[in-house]
Design an enzyme around this catalytic site. Structure first.
Site, PDB file in Angstrom:
ATOM      1  N   HIS A   1      -4.356   0.980  -6.450  1.00  0.00           N
ATOM      2  CA  HIS A   1      -4.570   1.577  -5.132  1.00  0.00           C
ATOM      3  C   HIS A   1      -5.969   1.266  -4.618  1.00  0.00           C
ATOM      4  O   HIS A   1      -6.145   0.965  -3.435  1.00  0.00           O
ATOM      5  CB  HIS A   1      -4.359   3.093  -5.175  1.00  0.00           C
ATOM      6  CG  HIS A   1      -4.555   3.737  -3.839  1.00  0.00           C
ATOM      7  ND1 HIS A   1      -5.708   4.424  -3.505  1.00  0.00           N
ATOM      8  CD2 HIS A   1      -3.771   3.761  -2.724  1.00  0.00           C
ATOM      9  CE1 HIS A   1      -5.607   4.855  -2.262  1.00  0.00           C
ATOM     10  NE2 HIS A   1      -4.449   4.470  -1.767  1.00  0.00           N
TER      11      HIS A   1
ATOM     12  N   HIS B   1       1.570   4.874  -2.823  1.00  0.00           N
ATOM     13  CA  HIS B   1       1.764   6.251  -2.349  1.00  0.00           C
ATOM     14  C   HIS B   1       3.174   6.770  -2.610  1.00  0.00           C
ATOM     15  O   HIS B   1       3.375   7.790  -3.275  1.00  0.00           O
ATOM     16  CB  HIS B   1       1.464   6.328  -0.852  1.00  0.00           C
ATOM     17  CG  HIS B   1       0.026   6.275  -0.510  1.00  0.00           C
ATOM     18  ND1 HIS B   1      -0.722   7.393  -0.226  1.00  0.00           N
ATOM     19  CD2 HIS B   1      -0.835   5.227  -0.407  1.00  0.00           C
ATOM     20  CE1 HIS B   1      -1.967   7.047   0.043  1.00  0.00           C
ATOM     21  NE2 HIS B   1      -2.061   5.727  -0.061  1.00  0.00           N
TER      22      HIS B   1
ATOM     23  N   ILE C   1      -6.504   9.171  -0.825  1.00  0.00           N
ATOM     24  CA  ILE C   1      -6.755   8.855   0.584  1.00  0.00           C
ATOM     25  C   ILE C   1      -5.710   7.871   1.067  1.00  0.00           C
ATOM     26  O   ILE C   1      -5.112   7.154   0.235  1.00  0.00           O
ATOM     27  CB  ILE C   1      -8.177   8.270   0.781  1.00  0.00           C
ATOM     28  CG1 ILE C   1      -8.551   8.198   2.254  1.00  0.00           C
ATOM     29  CG2 ILE C   1      -8.287   6.937   0.113  1.00  0.00           C
ATOM     30  CD1 ILE C   1      -8.743   9.516   2.911  1.00  0.00           C
TER      31      ILE C   1
ATOM     32  N   HIS D   1       0.827  -1.203   0.000  1.00  0.00           N
ATOM     33  CA  HIS D   1       0.000   0.000   0.000  1.00  0.00           C
ATOM     34  C   HIS D   1       0.866   1.260   0.000  1.00  0.00           C
ATOM     35  O   HIS D   1       0.874   2.018  -0.968  1.00  0.00           O
ATOM     36  CB  HIS D   1      -0.950  -0.013   1.201  1.00  0.00           C
ATOM     37  CG  HIS D   1      -1.847   1.181   1.262  1.00  0.00           C
ATOM     38  ND1 HIS D   1      -2.283   1.723   2.450  1.00  0.00           N
ATOM     39  CD2 HIS D   1      -2.381   1.956   0.288  1.00  0.00           C
ATOM     40  CE1 HIS D   1      -3.054   2.768   2.205  1.00  0.00           C
ATOM     41  NE2 HIS D   1      -3.113   2.934   0.907  1.00  0.00           N
TER      42      HIS D   1
ATOM     43  N   ASN E   1      -6.637  -0.622  -1.030  1.00  0.00           N
ATOM     44  CA  ASN E   1      -6.928   0.392  -0.013  1.00  0.00           C
ATOM     45  C   ASN E   1      -8.347   0.325   0.532  1.00  0.00           C
ATOM     46  O   ASN E   1      -8.553   0.308   1.749  1.00  0.00           O
ATOM     47  CB  ASN E   1      -6.679   1.795  -0.568  1.00  0.00           C
ATOM     48  CG  ASN E   1      -7.000   2.866   0.465  1.00  0.00           C
ATOM     49  OD1 ASN E   1      -6.291   3.046   1.447  1.00  0.00           O
ATOM     50  ND2 ASN E   1      -8.108   3.569   0.264  1.00  0.00           N
TER      51      ASN E   1
END
Length: 917
Positions: free
Chosen positions: A767, A580, A917, A575, A771
């Protein structure tokens, strides 16, 4: 009576003094200038200057009308009037003082003291060698009502020569003391309409005297840039790169690189953390903030005050709706954590779960069989009443929604089938791989970590597959054996993790072997849990499921440790690192090297939204020393070191695309006849099956788009901006990997399409898949504990007798404490929430329509959105197919993480355009 406040400007080298009437702004020097003072306006060097002398004097020269703004209203031979419609976005929420300022700003805008705009032609003025420019013109009048109440519209009229040419850029100057959110500017004359998209914050001239440059919507490659705006194109890029010096200010839009040197605080012993992005701990680069250093060796940045936010470029900051979503999550987290915190304070310890009803009571659901008795602190008086009220508030207002994994079957998490299903259709379906050969071997140094051969031997596996009526040779041949292997990633950290004194936790390095049965179920066969070797023992333990009570409970504990490992690797590697952190350098390079006019910038722009802001917030309170990840996940204070080790050993750009990743893990085979060029080894692999549909749609869109703008085969290598962009991603953004041989070349349209498809997939589908299932799967602590506090008791351990007497208590007391659990549940819920202003992949045609006036390009995006509508229908049909055991069954939540659409909230579905997010 108003007085005049002159505004000085420069037009083709000629100074202009203008006197729109309004009191001077605060912080700006004012001069009283008589309205009768001479005004000189120059429209073009090809035309004669027009002078307005003091009133009463006669002259043979043309006289400008005596209007408040005569340079706008004059009629010249060979000139035309052009109107600009300027759309401004209002603040959604305003404080009382801001409301007053807003009214004052409206008045300023109405009389021309709010904003100046200047048109720049695509054609060169032969006298200056630069693009022709109109006069700087104030945006005038009271705002015009528009359909959307969030916006205001103003106008400005220009008088320009007929041969002015098409405007290619607009220079915008904000005269107010506060920033302005410019939505768009539309230029209209009698024959043409030109869109200048903004969606940007215009800084106050007080903060920066330089005007902002806004280009028209038509994309163009550097070599196709009209001569009149070439210089502005380069100037705008230079302005966002900065000089790498000083602390960044909130109004700036400077994009630059830095290492992760702001996670710890070397002044506090318990907060010392290594710098990430150096040879010992390689990592992708983050956005530079320039905060002062608190130490020079190592060079660590100040983390600022508790409530101070880390800098991100102004246009990357959350909008008000998004910020409100976060505030709501923090408010809920505060009160959820307040209850166990107060309880812990009263009893001087943090409270473990003692029975499953303690966990059930966290949810507002009918699975709670009865109303619990009111909690009583035993304290009297006002304080006692207040404490009792706080302790009981979670019974109503502040309970969580029931996580999907237990919503219709509260015992599903106990079953081996569900344990296996989540490896294919859970929140972390990206670590399972095909077991191709035995024995399983480690790549770690045997001198440090013991024998390389796994104790999951052929004998152990053969015994287990016999239950399915097959042999180990046949199972390997039919590709029915699979592996989730965290041994090499975790074993170097196990001793350090198990030695943590404050907030202790215990872990192993795990390997799990699965068997894919003929009826379509993936079931765990055996688990290996390893500790660092000692002179007396290899410390490798094998667990299999059994039929007696003791083996049954030991098996549960072994699976819990696997889940704990899986949760940590999921959060820190799959993740955070692979989406990110890896995406941040792409965003920085895109803004630094690609003009907003560049077609690749316009393609990527929706997929960069909010990512820098959410990453900055993560550095502030999630992945920092003492943050949520450290306190609630297994690796503790070694969390980011583990993430760095994974980056060093396994991350490579060319393997981040879905088909390449599936092939690398043996979960798919190359097949030119298949739609995406791969055939799945397990057809009922929901993440992969649905993901390939999304991947293919993205790939088709990108290929059409790239071919449209790069029709000349040599145009890729001759595009200097594009080459600088890719070079910077490799050599600055991922500096620690710059010398790796696997980086793709960028010579052809196929190369570019593959690179862009990877990036868009990571930001959107990948993602979303890893997520938005965090709360649906992780919100029930026993299903997916983020840490465990005890090792599995051995017969010689003091805890073994307690385990034999009360195995349920031993299991529950191994889980995170109530404080840890509710902390991480609050974070998981927030991370799983779609905000009301979310922009989804399926809406890309609407988002991109604003950037493009080329109908062919618009049709590419329309076709893409139509394809996603079909994909959503296909996924829904798959989720009803009873033959697909990993998607449908009694009480089983369907696999919806890659459904393109979603309402806002915690839905377990929906693919946003970006990592927001």
């Amino acid at each position: 009576m108003f007085v005049a406040s002159p505004v000085k400007t420069n037009f083709n080298g000629v100074s202009l003094g203008r006197s729109p009437a309004f009191p001077a702004l605060p912080r700006r020097r004012s001069h009283r200038v008589p309205i009768s003072r001479q005004v000189r306006a120059v429209i073009s060097r090809e035309e004669k200057a027009v002078d307005q002398e003091e009133s009463g004097k006669s002259t043979n020269k043309p006289v400008i009308n005596s209007s408040p703004f005569p340079w706008q209203r004059s009629k010249y031979t060979g000139s035309k009037t052009v109107t600009a419609f300027v759309k401004i976005r209002k603040k959604i929420k305003e404080k009382l003082t801001e409301r007053f300022e807003h009214q004052l700003e409206l008045l300023m805008k109405a009389i021309g003291q709010g904003m100046l705009i200047q048109l720049v032609s695509e054609e060169i003025d032969p006298d200056t060698g630069k693009g022709r420019r109109s006069l700087e013109t104030p945006v005038l009048g009271l705002p015009k009502a528009v359909k959307d109440p969030r916006y205001l519209e103003f106008t400005a009229d220009f008088t320009v020569p007929f041969n002015f040419g098409k405007p290619g850029a607009i220079l915008v100057t904000n005269l107010l003391s506060t920033e302005i959110c410019l939505s768009e500017i539309i230029i209209k004359d009698s024959s043409d309409t030109i869109l200048f998209p903004g969606h940007t914050w215009i800084h106050s001239r007080i903060d920066n005297p330089q005007a902002r440059i806004i280009f028209r919507s038509q994309p163009c490659l550097p070599s196709e840039t009209p001569d009149g705006i070439k210089e502005l194109r380069e100037k705008d890029l230079v302005s966002v790169r900065g000089d790498g010096k000083g602390e960044r200010k909130p109004h700036e839009r400077i994009y630059d690189y830095d290492v992760y040197n702001d996670l710890g605080d070397p002044r506090k012993k318990e907060r010392v953390r290594p710098v990430l992005g150096v040879p010992e701990t390689p990592y992708p680069r983050r956005c530079r903030t320039g905060r002062p250093l608190v130490s020079k060796d190592p060079p660590c940045e100040s983390r600022g005050k508790e409530k101070e936010e880390f800098y991100v470029p102004r246009d990357e900051v959350f909008e008000e709706i998004k910020r409100d979503t976060f505030r709501a999550g923090r408010f809920k987290a505060l009160f959820h954590n307040l209850v166990p915190s107060i309880s812990a304070a009263l009893s001087n310890l943090d409270i473990p779960f003692t029975c499953f009803s303690d966990i059930d009571n966290l949810y507002k659901s009918n699975i709670v069989l009865g109303h619990t008795e009111p909690k009583d602190t035993g304290l009297g008086g006002f304080i006692g009443g207040f404490m009792n009220g706080i302790l009981n508030v979670t019974e109503t207002l502040l309970k969580y929604d029931t996580p999907a994994v237990i919503k219709w079957d509260r015992f599903a998490w106990l079953r081996d089938n569900e344990f296996g299903r989540q490896a294919l259709a859970g929140v972390n379906p990206v670590n399972i791989e095909l077991l191709k050969e035995l024995p399983i071997r480690s790549k770690l140094d045997p001198a440090l970590y013991g024998p390389q051969e796994s104790v999951l031997t052929e004998e152990v596996i053969a015994r287990e597959v016999e239950h399915y009526g097959t042999t180990i040779e046949k199972a390997l041949e039919e590709k029915r054996l699979f592996l989730v292997d965290y041994h090499d990633m975790l074993l170097p950290f196990v001793e350090k993790i198990n030695s943590i004194k404050e907030d202790p936790r215990k872990t192993y390095a795990s390997r799990t072997i699965f068997y894919y049965s003929k009826n379509g179920a993936l079931r765990p066969l055996a688990i290996e849990l390893s500790l660092p070797p000692t002179p007396e023992s290899e410390n490798k333990f094998v667990y299999t499921h059994g039929h007696d009570a003791t083996t049954h409970w030991i098996w549960k504990l072994a699976k819990a440790h696997v889940c704990s490992n899986d949760a940590g690797v999921h959060q820190l590697v799959n993740h955070w690192l692979r989406t990110h952190a890896a995406m941040e350098p792409y965003i920085i390079a895109t803004n630094r090297q690609l003009s907003t006019m560049h077609p690749v910038y316009k393609l990527l722009h929706p997929h960069m939204r909010y990512t820098l802001e959410i990453n900055a917030r993560a550095r502030k309170s999630l992945i920092n020393g003492g943050g949520i990840i450290e306190s609630c996940f297994t690796p503790g204070k070694y969390a980011m070191e583990l993430s760095s080790a994974a980056y060093k050993s396994m991350w490579r750009f060319d393997m981040e695309g879905l088909p390449a990743d599936l092939i690398r893990r043996g979960m798919a085979e190359e097949d030119s006849s298949a739609e995406c060029g791969v055939k799945l080894v397990i057809d009922d692999y929901p993440y992969a099956a649905d993901g390939l549909l999304i991947w293919k749609a993205i790939k088709d869109l990108v290929e059409s788009y790239v071919k449209h703008f790069y029709s000349d085969p040599k145009s890729i290598t001759s595009d200097l901006e594009l080459q600088a962009w890719w070079d910077e991603i490799k050599n600055k953004g991922h500096y620690d990997k710059k010398d790796e041989p696997w980086w793709p070349k960028l010579n052809t349209t196929q190369d570019l399409s593959q690179i862009l498809t990877n990036m868009i997939w990571i930001a959107s589908g990948q993602h979303a898949a890893i997520n938005f299932g965090q709360y649906p799967f992780g919100g029930y602590v026993p299903n997916r504990p983020t840490l465990l506090r005890k090792l599995i008791p051995q017969e010689t351990d003091p805890d073994y007798e307690m385990f034999m007497r009360n195995p349920q208590y031993s299991f529950l007391s191994s889980l995170p404490t109530q404080l840890q659990a509710t902390k991480v549940m609050a974070v998981q819920e927030t991370l799983s929430t779609h905000s009301p202003d979310e922009e989804y992949l399926i809406e890309l045609s609407e988002v991109q329509r604003h950037w493009f006036q080329d109908e062919e390009v618009v049709n590419y995006f329309n076709k893409f959105s139509e394809e996603l509508v079909k994909i959503e229908k296909t996924i829904n049909e798959r989720n009803k197919d009873k033959k697909l055991k990993n998607r449908t069954g009694a009480g089983m939540p369907p696999y919806e993480l890659l459904l393109p659409t979603s309402p806002h909230g915690v839905t377990g579905r929906g693919i946003p355009n970006s990592i927001s997010i």
